[in-house]
Enzyme design. Structure first.
Site, PDB file in Angstrom:
ATOM      1  N   ASP A 175      10.198  14.349   1.542  1.00  0.00           N
ATOM      2  CA  ASP A 175      12.057  14.520   1.317  1.00  0.00           C
ATOM      3  C   ASP A 175      13.641  14.419   2.007  1.00  0.00           C
ATOM      4  OD1 ASP A 175      13.345  14.926  -1.361  1.00  0.00           O
ATOM      5  OD2 ASP A 175      13.136  17.936  -0.418  1.00  0.00           O
ATOM      6  N   ASN A 221       9.206  12.343 -11.830  1.00  0.00           N
ATOM      7  CA  ASN A 221      10.159  11.381 -11.008  1.00  0.00           C
ATOM      8  C   ASN A 221      10.330   9.841 -11.682  1.00  0.00           C
ATOM      9  OD1 ASN A 221       8.881  11.000  -7.708  1.00  0.00           O
ATOM     10  ND2 ASN A 221      11.042  12.376  -8.504  1.00  0.00           N
TER      11      ASN A 221
HETATM   12  C1  FPP Z   1      12.220  11.538  -2.024  1.00  0.00           C
HETATM   13  O1  FPP Z   1      13.299  11.791  -1.768  1.00  0.00           O
HETATM   14  C2  FPP Z   1      11.712  10.873  -1.885  1.00  0.00           C
HETATM   15  C3  FPP Z   1      11.045   9.961  -3.177  1.00  0.00           C
HETATM   16  C4  FPP Z   1      11.201  10.976  -4.935  1.00  0.00           C
HETATM   17  C5  FPP Z   1      10.507   8.562  -3.221  1.00  0.00           C
HETATM   18  C6  FPP Z   1      10.109   8.445  -1.817  1.00  0.00           C
HETATM   19  C7  FPP Z   1       9.734   7.053  -1.564  1.00  0.00           C
HETATM   20  C8  FPP Z   1      10.090   6.177  -0.902  1.00  0.00           C
HETATM   21  C9  FPP Z   1       9.717   6.866   0.967  1.00  0.00           C
HETATM   22  C10 FPP Z   1      10.079   4.703  -1.044  1.00  0.00           C
HETATM   23  C11 FPP Z   1       8.057   4.457  -0.611  1.00  0.00           C
HETATM   24  C12 FPP Z   1       8.624   3.066  -0.208  1.00  0.00           C
HETATM   25  C13 FPP Z   1       6.802   2.384  -0.420  1.00  0.00           C
HETATM   26  C14 FPP Z   1       7.572   1.068   0.565  1.00  0.00           C
HETATM   27  C15 FPP Z   1       6.285   3.352   0.027  1.00  0.00           C
HETATM   28  P1  FPP Z   1      14.525  12.108  -2.444  1.00  0.00           P
HETATM   29  O2  FPP Z   1      15.124  10.869  -2.988  1.00  0.00           O
HETATM   30  O3  FPP Z   1      14.472  13.332  -3.761  1.00  0.00           O
HETATM   31  O4  FPP Z   1      16.523  12.929  -2.072  1.00  0.00           O
HETATM   32  P2  FPP Z   1      17.129  14.219  -2.062  1.00  0.00           P
HETATM   33  O5  FPP Z   1      16.212  15.181  -2.185  1.00  0.00           O
HETATM   34  O6  FPP Z   1      18.071  13.671  -0.203  1.00  0.00           O
HETATM   35  O7  FPP Z   1      17.206  13.265  -3.259  1.00  0.00           O
END
Ligand code: FPP
Length: 243
Positions: free
Chosen positions: A21, A69
């Site tokens: 996250d 998501n």
């Molecule tokens: C949560 O952070 C993260 C996600 C929903 C996406 C995770 C995806 C990746 C790390 C990319 C993966 C790619 C590969 C190639 C494996 P958030 O966006 O909810 O963060 P926030 O809480 O700060 O909004």
């Protein structure tokens, strides 16, 4: 003392699950679009996978995209799908003997992304080191619903009796049936919740939360979480004296 020296290499958690996250907030802090954070997060995925494999972790399960998501803005979903299509660095998996797998509802994933991920699964299938599992279009409630439907079908077809529906039977029908339950669940980014991730499997996992945003989570942070895990006493419902 650096955590590297503190780690007991004989008690490395066999399975680590991570809720990655903080990508969006990391990007925002830098005045960028959220997708910039996901791009940085994809780099962290490879760094942490390599470190976990070197430490002797057997399974690393990363919450990459939840069922919920799909409700995010279309441009953000497209950016994550694009990363899955062209940011997976198979060379790092081959170099570290890592096999690659996916859990989740793959029917929802665009065909080109699905094909590219399937190729990576096939090409790394005979690697015998750590198994890196991406949870994609995954949620525990989706998984438990699917499992319940499957078990009901088998009962209806006379393949399974109601008495045979045990804890083990349920576990064997889950998407995670090829791996043990997580020993350690890490969540980065400062939030203190499970967010529909591996809820059946984490019944006895040790939970570790840190404020670091996922793109900044580095090898030393992983080692710190493992050191913290090694200080805990896992009782699985028993008393301290019984352990
Ligand atoms: C949560 O952070 C993260 C996600 C929903 C996406 C995770 C995806 C990746 C790390 C990319 C993966 C790619 C590969 C190639 C494996 P958030 O966006 O909810 O963060 P926030 O809480 O700060 O909004």
């Amino acid at each position: 003392m650096p955590y590297k020296e503190e780690i007991d290499i004989d008690r490395i958690p066999k399975h680590i699950a991570i809720i990655m996250d903080g990508n969006g907030r990391w990007a925002k802090q830098r005045g960028h679009e959220r997708s910039f954070g996901h791009q940085a997060g994809a780099e962290t995925v490879h760094i942490i996978a390599e470190e976990a494999a070197k430490l002797g972790v057997k399974y690393l399960t990363l919450y990459t995209f939840s069922t919920e998501n799909w409700n995010r803005p279309a441009n953000e979903i497209a950016a994550i799908m694009a990363l899955l299509f062209d940011s997976i660095e198979e060379a790092i998996f081959m170099k570290n003997n890592i096999s690659f797998r996916i859990i989740g509802n793959m029917d929802m994933i665009p065909e080109n992304v699905r094909n590219s991920l399937n190729h990576c699964i096939e090409r790394t299938a005979s690697n015998t080191g750590m198994c890196l599992v991406l949870a994609l279009s995954y949620s525990s409630r989706w998984e438990i619903t699917e499992t319940t439907r499957q078990i009901a079908k088998e009962v209806q077809q006379g393949k399974l009796s109601i008495d045979q529906i045990t804890d083990e039977c349920i576990a064997s029908h889950l998407a995670t049936n090829f791996m043990p339950d997580p020993d350690l669940l890490i969540r980065t980014g400062g939030e203190l919740r499970l967010s529909n991730y591996l809820m059946w499997q984490c019944a006895y996992s040790e939970l570790y939360f840190c404020d670091t945003f996922w793109p900044d989570f580095r090898e030393e942070e992983l080692r710190k979480a493992i050191c913290e895990f090694q200080k805990r006493e896992r009782r699985f419902g028993k008393t301290s004296e019984q352990i």
